[in-house]
Design a protein around this motif. Sequence first.
Motif, PDB file in Angstrom:
ATOM      1  N   GLU A 109      -9.405  10.213  -5.217  1.00 34.98           N
ATOM      2  CA  GLU A 109      -8.209   9.394  -5.385  1.00 34.98           C
ATOM      3  C   GLU A 109      -8.583   8.004  -5.877  1.00 34.98           C
ATOM      4  O   GLU A 109      -9.683   7.509  -5.626  1.00 34.98           O
ATOM      5  CB  GLU A 109      -7.461   9.266  -4.052  1.00 34.98           C
ATOM      6  N   ASP A 110      -7.670   7.393  -6.594  1.00 37.11           N
ATOM      7  CA  ASP A 110      -7.827   6.010  -7.008  1.00 37.11           C
ATOM      8  C   ASP A 110      -7.474   5.133  -5.816  1.00 37.11           C
ATOM      9  O   ASP A 110      -6.320   5.099  -5.376  1.00 37.11           O
ATOM     10  CB  ASP A 110      -6.898   5.721  -8.190  1.00 37.11           C
ATOM     11  N   GLU A 112      -7.005   2.188  -5.572  1.00 35.85           N
ATOM     12  CA  GLU A 112      -6.073   1.110  -5.874  1.00 35.85           C
ATOM     13  C   GLU A 112      -4.630   1.577  -5.787  1.00 35.85           C
ATOM     14  O   GLU A 112      -3.724   0.774  -5.535  1.00 35.85           O
ATOM     15  CB  GLU A 112      -6.350   0.549  -7.283  1.00 35.85           C
ATOM     16  N   THR A 113      -4.394   2.854  -5.987  1.00 37.78           N
ATOM     17  CA  THR A 113      -3.011   3.346  -6.067  1.00 37.78           C
ATOM     18  C   THR A 113      -2.624   4.327  -4.955  1.00 37.78           C
ATOM     19  O   THR A 113      -1.445   4.613  -4.762  1.00 37.78           O
ATOM     20  CB  THR A 113      -2.768   4.045  -7.414  1.00 37.78           C
ATOM     21  N   LYS A 115      -1.505   6.013  -1.574  1.00 34.83           N
ATOM     22  CA  LYS A 115      -0.674   5.527  -0.474  1.00 34.83           C
ATOM     23  C   LYS A 115      -0.299   6.675   0.452  1.00 34.83           C
ATOM     24  O   LYS A 115      -0.146   7.814   0.012  1.00 34.83           O
ATOM     25  CB  LYS A 115       0.587   4.837  -1.001  1.00 34.83           C
ATOM     26  N   GLY A 191      -5.404   0.706  -1.214  1.00 34.94           N
ATOM     27  CA  GLY A 191      -4.267   1.356  -1.841  1.00 34.94           C
ATOM     28  C   GLY A 191      -2.974   0.590  -1.727  1.00 34.94           C
ATOM     29  O   GLY A 191      -2.948  -0.625  -1.514  1.00 34.94           O
ATOM     30  N   GLN A 192      -1.880   1.340  -1.848  1.00 33.72           N
ATOM     31  CA  GLN A 192      -0.551   0.773  -1.862  1.00 33.72           C
ATOM     32  C   GLN A 192       0.180   1.039  -0.547  1.00 33.72           C
ATOM     33  O   GLN A 192      -0.146   1.974   0.183  1.00 33.72           O
ATOM     34  CB  GLN A 192       0.265   1.390  -3.012  1.00 33.72           C
TER      35      GLN A 192
END
Length: 202
Positions: A109-110, A112-113, A115, A191-192
């Motif tokens: 998973e990224d 940064e994004t 959630k 993440g978000q």
Amino acid sequence: MDYIPTKDGSLDAHELTFVTKLPGITTLLGITAEETNNTLAIIASHRTAYADMNLKKAESKATVENNAAKKALAIAEIRRIAQKIKSSNGYTEAMGLELGIIGTAETGEDLETIKPTLKGKILGGSAVVSFDKQKMNGVKIYSKRGSEPDFTFLAVDTSSPYEDNRQKLNANLPEERLYYAYYLCDDQQVGQQSDMLKIVAP
């Protein structure tokens, strides 16, 4: 109707009554002592097996519960000491790699994004928040109750679900509770923010 109980516990009680009463009437019924003893032995063998099965079930359940409790304590202690190690002036990344306390990018998973996805319900008077952990360490949960003006940090949870058993601000009125969460990776919030979850405590 069949007189043999279908439930194991009821059958055990039935067998106990049967073996207690049978010897007193076998002579009147023309049943030999040899046949009586054979019947009693077969039933006794089953009752012993049934008791042994229940004992093993209890031992197995206790073993599983003991492992789960000790596992939770061990993980919590590893996280505690790892955080202290990482905060030390003498800490190096090489030490972290050697101890295995540096998270790896194995989630696919990224960070940064990514959630969490939250779901909620009322269970036994508590608000229960479920989340998808994926391959993260856990989640940080934030919440706001009723008339509270701001969200506050509620808890770090490493296994779903989280049970919010706080008392309502006003016990006589339904209370809307809002929740959101972030993932934790290597003890860091990543993440978000999750979508908002609303649960109404009746």
